[in-house]
Design a protein around this motif. Structure first.
Motif, PDB file in Angstrom:
ATOM      1  N   VAL A  88       0.708  -1.183   0.037  1.00 28.81           N
ATOM      2  CA  VAL A  88       0.077   0.025  -0.053  1.00 28.81           C
ATOM      3  C   VAL A  88       0.776   1.225   0.188  1.00 28.81           C
ATOM      4  CG1 VAL A  88      -0.144   0.090   2.626  1.00 28.81           C
ATOM      5  CG2 VAL A  88      -1.940   1.237   1.368  1.00 28.81           C
ATOM      6  N   SER A  89       0.338   2.307  -0.654  1.00 23.80           N
ATOM      7  CA  SER A  89       1.084   3.494  -0.644  1.00 23.80           C
ATOM      8  C   SER A  89       0.388   4.712  -0.182  1.00 23.80           C
ATOM      9  CB  SER A  89       1.546   4.039  -2.209  1.00 23.80           C
ATOM     10  OG  SER A  89       0.200   4.263  -2.792  1.00 23.80           O
ATOM     11  N   SER A  90       0.896   5.548   0.493  1.00 26.78           N
ATOM     12  CA  SER A  90       0.211   6.745   1.009  1.00 26.78           C
ATOM     13  C   SER A  90      -0.531   7.669  -0.108  1.00 26.78           C
ATOM     14  CB  SER A  90       1.326   7.627   1.478  1.00 26.78           C
ATOM     15  OG  SER A  90       2.241   8.391   0.505  1.00 26.78           O
ATOM     16  N   ALA A  91      -1.550   8.180   0.524  1.00 26.66           N
ATOM     17  CA  ALA A  91      -2.495   8.833  -0.435  1.00 26.66           C
ATOM     18  C   ALA A  91      -1.809  10.269  -1.050  1.00 26.66           C
ATOM     19  CB  ALA A  91      -3.557   9.222   0.071  1.00 26.66           C
ATOM     20  N   ASP A  92      -0.775  10.899  -0.599  1.00 27.19           N
ATOM     21  CA  ASP A  92      -0.265  11.955  -0.879  1.00 27.19           C
ATOM     22  C   ASP A  92       1.050  11.760  -0.366  1.00 27.19           C
ATOM     23  OD1 ASP A  92      -2.447  13.312  -1.907  1.00 27.19           O
ATOM     24  OD2 ASP A  92      -3.216  13.159   0.190  1.00 27.19           O
ATOM     25  N   ALA A  93       1.971  12.814  -1.229  1.00 24.43           N
ATOM     26  CA  ALA A  93       3.404  12.843  -0.725  1.00 24.43           C
ATOM     27  C   ALA A  93       3.557  13.736   0.389  1.00 24.43           C
ATOM     28  CB  ALA A  93       4.279  13.564  -1.699  1.00 24.43           C
ATOM     29  N   TYR A  94       4.493  13.740   1.227  1.00 25.97           N
ATOM     30  CA  TYR A  94       4.490  14.465   2.479  1.00 25.97           C
ATOM     31  C   TYR A  94       5.651  15.395   2.410  1.00 25.97           C
ATOM     32  CZ  TYR A  94       1.966  10.303   4.132  1.00 25.97           C
ATOM     33  OH  TYR A  94       0.824   9.451   4.235  1.00 25.97           O
ATOM     34  N   LYS A  95       5.237  16.560   3.070  1.00 28.11           N
ATOM     35  CA  LYS A  95       6.453  17.944   3.058  1.00 28.11           C
ATOM     36  C   LYS A  95       7.551  17.325   3.816  1.00 28.11           C
ATOM     37  CE  LYS A  95       6.708  22.682   4.423  1.00 28.11           C
ATOM     38  NZ  LYS A  95       5.927  23.952   4.591  1.00 28.11           N
ATOM     39  N   TYR A  96       7.492  16.397   4.815  1.00 25.78           N
ATOM     40  CA  TYR A  96       8.689  16.264   5.742  1.00 25.78           C
ATOM     41  C   TYR A  96       8.602  14.391   5.734  1.00 25.78           C
ATOM     42  CZ  TYR A  96       7.896  20.736   7.678  1.00 25.78           C
ATOM     43  OH  TYR A  96       7.666  21.990   7.737  1.00 25.78           O
ATOM     44  N   PHE A  97       9.780  13.879   6.010  1.00 26.26           N
ATOM     45  CA  PHE A  97      10.028  12.786   5.975  1.00 26.26           C
ATOM     46  C   PHE A  97       9.190  12.024   7.358  1.00 26.26           C
ATOM     47  CE2 PHE A  97      13.805  13.297   3.104  1.00 26.26           C
ATOM     48  CZ  PHE A  97      13.038  12.885   2.088  1.00 26.26           C
ATOM     49  N   PRO A  98       8.465  11.017   7.280  1.00 27.31           N
ATOM     50  CA  PRO A  98       8.057  10.654   8.629  1.00 27.31           C
ATOM     51  C   PRO A  98       9.169   9.986   9.476  1.00 27.31           C
ATOM     52  CG  PRO A  98       7.327   9.103   6.793  1.00 27.31           C
ATOM     53  CD  PRO A  98       8.125  10.209   6.196  1.00 27.31           C
ATOM     54  N   ASP A  99       8.964  10.104  10.815  1.00 28.37           N
ATOM     55  CA  ASP A  99       9.760   9.524  11.864  1.00 28.37           C
ATOM     56  C   ASP A  99       9.220   8.557  12.547  1.00 28.37           C
ATOM     57  OD1 ASP A  99       8.343  11.050  13.335  1.00 28.37           O
ATOM     58  OD2 ASP A  99       9.978  12.333  14.035  1.00 28.37           O
ATOM     59  N   PHE A 100       7.608   8.368  12.495  1.00 20.42           N
ATOM     60  CA  PHE A 100       7.048   7.411  13.118  1.00 20.42           C
ATOM     61  C   PHE A 100       5.819   6.984  12.222  1.00 20.42           C
ATOM     62  CE2 PHE A 100       3.713   6.075  16.170  1.00 20.42           C
ATOM     63  CZ  PHE A 100       4.268   5.201  17.056  1.00 20.42           C
ATOM     64  N   ALA A 101       5.435   5.235  12.406  1.00 14.12           N
ATOM     65  CA  ALA A 101       4.156   5.023  11.586  1.00 14.12           C
ATOM     66  C   ALA A 101       3.521   4.021  12.689  1.00 14.12           C
ATOM     67  CB  ALA A 101       4.752   4.235  10.335  1.00 14.12           C
TER      68      ALA A 101
END
Length: 228
Positions: A186-199
């Motif tokens: 599965v992929s995220s619905a949108d691109a994020y402005k920042y790299f995630p540090d938690f999921a």
């Protein structure tokens, strides 16, 4: 007939004397009077007999009508319970067959539904990876491993991404089918402005109502692939 005035003989039908012209009165003999009275009495007797005969006939017809009506009423009353019992006996097998057919149809539908919709057995998150591109327009991809024994099963996956405690997405519920290698892609619905540090990963059954497993993963806020 004799004239009462001149005693001349006249015919019985004459109204006046042929000799003196006096009016003639027809004498009524005692015998004719008796015969007349007897005739009248005979006529009265005949009328009485006719009335009595008619009365007897009416009474006989009324009695016959009452007898026939009472017989038909009793016959209908006796036959009605038998008809009701016979109707009930005929209805019970039909209802039993209908009930049996309905149960068989429901069982068949339930069997077909169970075949058409694979059951989700006990499933847990065994591992996986997250991949993020180096550009701002790149989405984050998740590959969640649940095991090849679940291949073909349908589940619902929800992933929350955050950076420094701030959420980056809404955590949409995404229906996914386990592939032949046992992974959920599965992929995220949108691109994020920042790299995630938690999921935070939530794994639900196919209906999205039952939570099967949950997993929290810490990430390095950088591009690339990270496994857990």
């Amino acid at each position: 007939m004799r004239c009462p005035k001149c005693d001349s003989e006249n015919s019985d039908t004459a109204k006046f004397c042929k000799k003196c012209g006096s009016p003639l009165k027809k004498a009524v003999s005692h015998e004719s009077m008796i015969n007349s009275m007897n005739g009248k009495q005979n006529n009265d007797n005949k009328t009485k007999y006719i009335i009595i005969a008619l009365a007897i006939l009416v009474v006989a017809l009324a009695g016959a009508f009452v007898y026939l009506y009472g017989f038909n009423s009793n016959h209908s009353a006796d036959s009605q319970p038998q008809q009701q019992v016979q109707s009930a006996n005929n209805t019970e097998p039909a209802q039993a067959e209908e009930s049996s057919g309905s149960q068989s149809s429901q069982s068949s539908q339930s069997s077909e539904a169970s075949k058409a919709k694979p059951k989700t057995t006990s499933m847990s998150i065994l591992g996986g990876s997250f991949s993020t591109g180096g550009e701002l327009e790149d989405k984050t991809y998740a590959s969640i491993y649940v095991g090849p024994e679940h291949a073909g099963e349908k589940v619902t996956l929800q992933i929350f991404y955050s950076r420094d405690g701030s959420t980056l997405n809404h955590g949409n519920m995404v229906p996914v089918t386990v592939d032949s290698s046992g992974h959920l892609e599965v992929s995220s619905a949108d691109a994020y402005k920042y790299f995630p540090d938690f999921a935070e990963i939530n794994l639900y059954d196919g209906s999205g109502n039952k939570l099967l497993d949950s997993r929290s993963v810490s990430l390095s806020p950088e591009a690339g692939t990270q496994t857990f």
